[in-house]
Design a protein around this motif. Structure first.
Motif, PDB file in Angstrom:
ATOM      1  N   GLU A   1    -113.812  37.317  37.942  1.00 52.70           N
ATOM      2  CA  GLU A   1    -114.308  38.527  37.272  1.00 52.70           C
ATOM      3  C   GLU A   1    -114.601  38.247  35.792  1.00 52.70           C
ATOM      4  O   GLU A   1    -115.668  38.615  35.288  1.00 52.70           O
ATOM      5  CB  GLU A   1    -113.262  39.637  37.410  1.00 52.70           C
ATOM      6  N   GLU A   2    -113.693  37.587  35.102  1.00 57.31           N
ATOM      7  CA  GLU A   2    -113.902  37.262  33.689  1.00 57.31           C
ATOM      8  C   GLU A   2    -115.103  36.351  33.504  1.00 57.31           C
ATOM      9  O   GLU A   2    -115.917  36.547  32.603  1.00 57.31           O
ATOM     10  CB  GLU A   2    -112.645  36.598  33.102  1.00 57.31           C
ATOM     11  N   MET A   3    -115.243  35.345  34.378  1.00 54.33           N
ATOM     12  CA  MET A   3    -116.366  34.418  34.281  1.00 54.33           C
ATOM     13  C   MET A   3    -117.686  35.151  34.510  1.00 54.33           C
ATOM     14  O   MET A   3    -118.646  34.984  33.750  1.00 54.33           O
ATOM     15  CB  MET A   3    -116.195  33.286  35.302  1.00 54.33           C
ATOM     16  N   LEU A   4    -117.756  35.978  35.540  1.00 53.68           N
ATOM     17  CA  LEU A   4    -119.000  36.692  35.827  1.00 53.68           C
ATOM     18  C   LEU A   4    -119.356  37.662  34.707  1.00 53.68           C
ATOM     19  O   LEU A   4    -120.526  37.753  34.310  1.00 53.68           O
ATOM     20  CB  LEU A   4    -118.901  37.422  37.166  1.00 53.68           C
ATOM     21  N   ASN A   5    -118.370  38.368  34.186  1.00 50.38           N
ATOM     22  CA  ASN A   5    -118.631  39.288  33.073  1.00 50.38           C
ATOM     23  C   ASN A   5    -119.150  38.525  31.856  1.00 50.38           C
ATOM     24  O   ASN A   5    -120.092  38.973  31.190  1.00 50.38           O
ATOM     25  CB  ASN A   5    -117.376  40.084  32.710  1.00 50.38           C
ATOM     26  N   SER A   6    -118.574  37.354  31.576  1.00 57.82           N
ATOM     27  CA  SER A   6    -118.984  36.571  30.406  1.00 57.82           C
ATOM     28  C   SER A   6    -120.393  35.998  30.565  1.00 57.82           C
ATOM     29  O   SER A   6    -121.058  35.690  29.585  1.00 57.82           O
ATOM     30  CB  SER A   6    -117.997  35.429  30.132  1.00 57.82           C
ATOM     31  N   LYS A   7    -120.861  35.892  31.810  1.00 65.40           N
ATOM     32  CA  LYS A   7    -122.202  35.352  32.067  1.00 65.40           C
ATOM     33  C   LYS A   7    -123.236  36.461  32.271  1.00 65.40           C
ATOM     34  O   LYS A   7    -124.349  36.209  32.725  1.00 65.40           O
ATOM     35  CB  LYS A   7    -122.175  34.415  33.268  1.00 65.40           C
ATOM     36  N   GLY A   8    -122.858  37.706  31.949  1.00 64.83           N
ATOM     37  CA  GLY A   8    -123.814  38.809  31.986  1.00 64.83           C
ATOM     38  C   GLY A   8    -123.926  39.551  33.307  1.00 64.83           C
ATOM     39  O   GLY A   8    -124.861  40.320  33.503  1.00 64.83           O
ATOM     40  N   PHE A   9    -122.964  39.344  34.211  1.00 69.17           N
ATOM     41  CA  PHE A   9    -123.019  40.015  35.514  1.00 69.17           C
ATOM     42  C   PHE A   9    -122.138  41.268  35.587  1.00 69.17           C
ATOM     43  O   PHE A   9    -121.933  41.808  36.679  1.00 69.17           O
ATOM     44  CB  PHE A   9    -122.613  39.047  36.636  1.00 69.17           C
TER      45      PHE A   9
ATOM     46  N   LEU B   1    -125.354  31.868  43.566  1.00 70.46           N
ATOM     47  CA  LEU B   1    -125.339  32.894  44.607  1.00 70.46           C
ATOM     48  C   LEU B   1    -125.559  34.289  44.026  1.00 70.46           C
ATOM     49  O   LEU B   1    -126.203  35.134  44.650  1.00 70.46           O
ATOM     50  CB  LEU B   1    -124.036  32.833  45.398  1.00 70.46           C
ATOM     51  N   MET B   2    -125.063  34.532  42.826  1.00 67.57           N
ATOM     52  CA  MET B   2    -125.284  35.822  42.166  1.00 67.57           C
ATOM     53  C   MET B   2    -126.765  36.026  41.840  1.00 67.57           C
ATOM     54  O   MET B   2    -127.258  37.145  41.851  1.00 67.57           O
ATOM     55  CB  MET B   2    -124.458  35.923  40.865  1.00 67.57           C
TER      56      MET B   2
END
Length: 94
Positions: A23-31, A91-92
């Protein structure tokens, strides 16, 4: 909205730790706001997988999956995290 299935042996311990990291990684990458993560036992993953965009599991890929598999073990060991994150981001973006 991407639906992510996150599985471990019991559906509680390691999947909770990996959930926070993903979750933290995806949020930091703009998702942020573009995904939903559901935790389950790995034994439930094959039956549930048809309703998800991909599975992240802290075990070997179970037989009978109906969605792509991402190895979540690097989130526990710290080895190979970059490759796992690249696959999740790929995949996102699909």
């Amino acid at each position: 909205m991407k639906k992510i299935l996150l599985a471990c042996g019991s559906g509680i311990c390691t999947s909770t730790a990996v959930n926070k990291k993903v979750e933290e990684m995806l949020n930091s990458k703009g998702f942020a706001g573009q995904f939903e993560i559901t935790q389950c036992k790995v034994s439930e993953a094959p039956a549930k997988s048809a309703n998800y965009d991909f599975l992240i599991a802290t075990t070997m890929a179970p037989a009978g999956l109906k969605c792509p598999y991402v190895n979540g073990i690097p989130y526990l060991t710290g080895v190979g995290v970059d490759a796992a994150e690249q696959e999740i981001v790929r995949l996102m973006n699909e």
